[in-house]
Design a protein around this motif. Structure first.
Motif, short mmCIF file in Angstrom:
data_model
loop_
_atom_site.label_atom_id
_atom_site.label_comp_id
_atom_site.label_asym_id
_atom_site.label_seq_id
_atom_site.Cartn_x
_atom_site.Cartn_y
_atom_site.Cartn_z
N PHE A 66 0.85 -1.19 0.00
CA PHE A 66 0.00 0.00 0.00
C PHE A 66 0.89 1.24 0.00
O PHE A 66 1.61 1.50 0.97
CB PHE A 66 -0.92 0.00 1.22
CG PHE A 66 -1.72 1.28 1.36
CD1 PHE A 66 -2.31 1.89 0.26
CD2 PHE A 66 -1.89 1.86 2.61
CE1 PHE A 66 -3.05 3.06 0.39
CE2 PHE A 66 -2.62 3.03 2.76
CZ PHE A 66 -3.20 3.63 1.65
N GLU A 68 1.11 4.41 0.72
CA GLU A 68 0.35 5.38 1.51
C GLU A 68 0.74 6.82 1.18
O GLU A 68 -0.11 7.70 1.05
CB GLU A 68 0.54 5.11 3.00
CG GLU A 68 -0.33 5.94 3.91
CD GLU A 68 -0.24 5.49 5.37
OE1 GLU A 68 -0.94 6.08 6.20
OE2 GLU A 68 0.54 4.55 5.65
N ASN A 69 2.04 7.07 1.04
CA ASN A 69 2.50 8.44 0.75
C ASN A 69 2.06 8.88 -0.65
O ASN A 69 1.62 10.03 -0.84
CB ASN A 69 4.02 8.53 0.86
CG ASN A 69 4.52 8.30 2.28
OD1 ASN A 69 3.77 8.45 3.24
ND2 ASN A 69 5.78 7.92 2.40
N THR A 71 -0.48 7.72 -2.32
CA THR A 71 -1.93 7.88 -2.25
C THR A 71 -2.29 9.26 -1.70
O THR A 71 -3.15 9.96 -2.25
CB THR A 71 -2.55 6.77 -1.39
OG1 THR A 71 -2.30 5.50 -2.00
CG2 THR A 71 -4.04 6.96 -1.22
N ALA A 72 -1.62 9.66 -0.62
CA ALA A 72 -1.91 10.96 -0.01
C ALA A 72 -1.55 12.10 -0.96
O ALA A 72 -2.26 13.10 -1.05
CB ALA A 72 -1.15 11.09 1.31
N LYS A 78 -6.96 4.57 -3.29
CA LYS A 78 -5.80 3.92 -2.67
C LYS A 78 -4.95 3.29 -3.76
O LYS A 78 -5.49 2.61 -4.65
CB LYS A 78 -6.24 2.82 -1.71
CG LYS A 78 -6.87 3.29 -0.41
CD LYS A 78 -7.16 2.07 0.46
CE LYS A 78 -7.66 2.46 1.83
NZ LYS A 78 -7.93 1.27 2.67
N TYR A 80 -2.02 0.61 -4.60
CA TYR A 80 -1.20 -0.53 -4.21
C TYR A 80 -0.21 -0.83 -5.33
O TYR A 80 -0.55 -0.70 -6.52
CB TYR A 80 -2.05 -1.77 -3.95
CG TYR A 80 -2.74 -1.81 -2.61
CD1 TYR A 80 -2.21 -2.51 -1.54
CD2 TYR A 80 -3.94 -1.14 -2.41
CE1 TYR A 80 -2.85 -2.58 -0.31
CE2 TYR A 80 -4.59 -1.18 -1.18
CZ TYR A 80 -4.04 -1.91 -0.13
OH TYR A 80 -4.67 -1.95 1.09
N GLU A 349 7.95 7.43 -1.94
CA GLU A 349 7.92 6.10 -1.32
C GLU A 349 9.31 5.50 -1.10
O GLU A 349 9.42 4.42 -0.52
CB GLU A 349 7.10 5.14 -2.20
CG GLU A 349 5.61 5.48 -2.28
CD GLU A 349 4.87 5.23 -0.97
OE1 GLU A 349 5.44 4.59 -0.06
OE2 GLU A 349 3.71 5.67 -0.86
#
Length: 401
Positions: A66, A68-69, A71-72, A78, A80, A349
């Motif tokens: 995932f 996350e960074n 995505t933000a 989201k 992946y 990431e």
């Protein structure tokens, strides 16, 4: 098991595409591979050894991560990443190279021969050859030999003979031509290990089968992580092996949108691109009927991509069929978008992607913000970018100057 409409028939045709369009001198050696694979894939001992090596040598299953960074940063869905870059040798190519090396040994061959563009297929095949005790010969366009020097060194360290091809455009298409010519003359001792889901039957199906572990793992992993399937899949497409590897397990799931990302290079309005599915037409290339970038005489057009592994005027016939059916949407991103995606993933990431994979990341960066925060996108990170860092640094510096 995917719907039969997505599979080849007994003659290797996916709808109107595929088959084995061969000169007479290649009919016998390719038929030998076809029959050997048909037998081997039904043999539990062969498949068991292959699956054991995926676990104990390649290091599978690869992570579904995932991001996350990212995505933000993007907003929306989201994101992946299927981390094929973490495989031994740093890309998805090892998945099918091990299968082809094991098949070659089963057939009594002593040498593996192949083409390579970015060098990842060559490195993976040289690795598989070293593991299985076979000799290895890799044909590579002279432009790519210079551009991908670290991978050339790796192949030679692993014991492979690297043949620099100086003819024509001196890139991937010429490397394939050169390797096929050598193979045709020496097929009793050589096994041709095609590096993508291209070429005559059975290679498009065989390479897909070996790569399908990517999608099977991703499907199980996303169900475990999120309890449901993704809304979209994204993968880069040159010949198309990493993409077919991811897509195959989801073809029956019509609610999952699937995007193949081609190289728009320096722009679709000129000739410096490799956007086969966007601008190509049906034709014959390297033993298969597929969609091809070609001139009025049916000769393959010169192509360009910042990513050597996507620098090819054709595409796997199953991809052509999936486009015709409307099951996969094929899009393109240009060199500058690819460089931006390379930098974005590296800085958000801490993951340096291959330029081939950066095409998938570039389109993901466009797609994710158009979706909701409840949606999920899986992008295939088909390889790591170690091989590309010097070249990218030069390109980024040139853009700043």
């Amino acid at each position: 098991m995917p719907n039969p409409q997505y599979r080849a028939n007994d003659d290797g045709y996916f709808g109107e595409f595929g088959g084995a369009e061969l000169p007479p001198f290649l009919v016998e050696p390719i038929a030998e591979v076809r029959d050997a694979y048909a037998e081997a894939r039904q043999d539990p001992t062969f498949m068991g050894e292959y699956e054991r090596l995926l676990r104990t040598y390649v290091g599978r299953p690869s992570l579904l991560y995932f991001a996350e960074n990212l995505t933000a940063k993007l907003g929306g869905a989201k994101v992946y990443l299927k981390r094929e870059d973490l495989n031994h040798t740093g890309a998805h190519k090892i998945n099918h190279c091990l299968g082809e090396a094991l098949l070659a040994k089963r057939m009594g061959k002593t040498k593996l021969i192949a083409e390579t563009g970015a060098g990842q297929h060559g490195v993976a095949l040289a690795t598989a050859a070293a593991l299985t005790g076979l000799e290895c010969e890799i044909h590579m366009g002279a432009i790519d030999v210079a551009k991908q020097h670290p991978n050339v060194v790796r192949m030679e360290l692993l014991g492979a003979k690297v043949v620099a091809v100086e003819e024509g455009g001196r890139s991937l298409k010429e490397a394939v031509d050169s390797a096929f010519a050598t193979y045709a003359a020496k097929y009793h001792e050589y096994f041709f290990a095609i590096g993508s889901v291209v070429g005559p039957h059975p290679y498009p199906s065989m390479v897909r089968d070996f790569q399908s572990i990517i999608g099977r793992e991703a499907r199980a992993q996303i169900l475990e992580a999120e309890g449901r399937l993704p809304n979209a899949l994204v993968a880069a497409v040159g010949g198309g092996s990493n993409a077919m590897g991811l897509f195959d397990a989801f073809l029956n799931d019509r609610e999952v949108e699937i995007f193949g990302v081609e190289p728009a290079g320096e722009g679709l309005e000129g000739t410096r691109h490799a956007a086969t599915m966007t601008l190509g037409t049906p034709g014959t290339l390297h033993g298969m009927k597929t969609i091809v970038l070609q001139d009025e005489q049916g000769e393959p057009s010169p192509v360009h991509s910042i990513a050597s592994g996507l620098d090819y005027p054709g595409v796997g016939p199953q991809h052509s069929h999936l486009k015709t059916l409307g099951r996969v949407t094929y899009v393109s991103v240009d060199d500058n978008e690819t460089l931006d995606a390379f930098s974005t993933l590296s800085r958000t990431e801490g993951i340096i992607p291959a330029l081939e994979s950066s095409h998938a990341i570039a389109y993901t960066c466009k797609l994710a913000p158009t979706l909701s925060s409840d949606d999920i996108v899986i992008a295939n990170l088909s390889g790591r970018g170690d091989k590309d860092v010097d070249f990218v640094a030069e390109r980024l510096a040139a853009r700043r100057s």
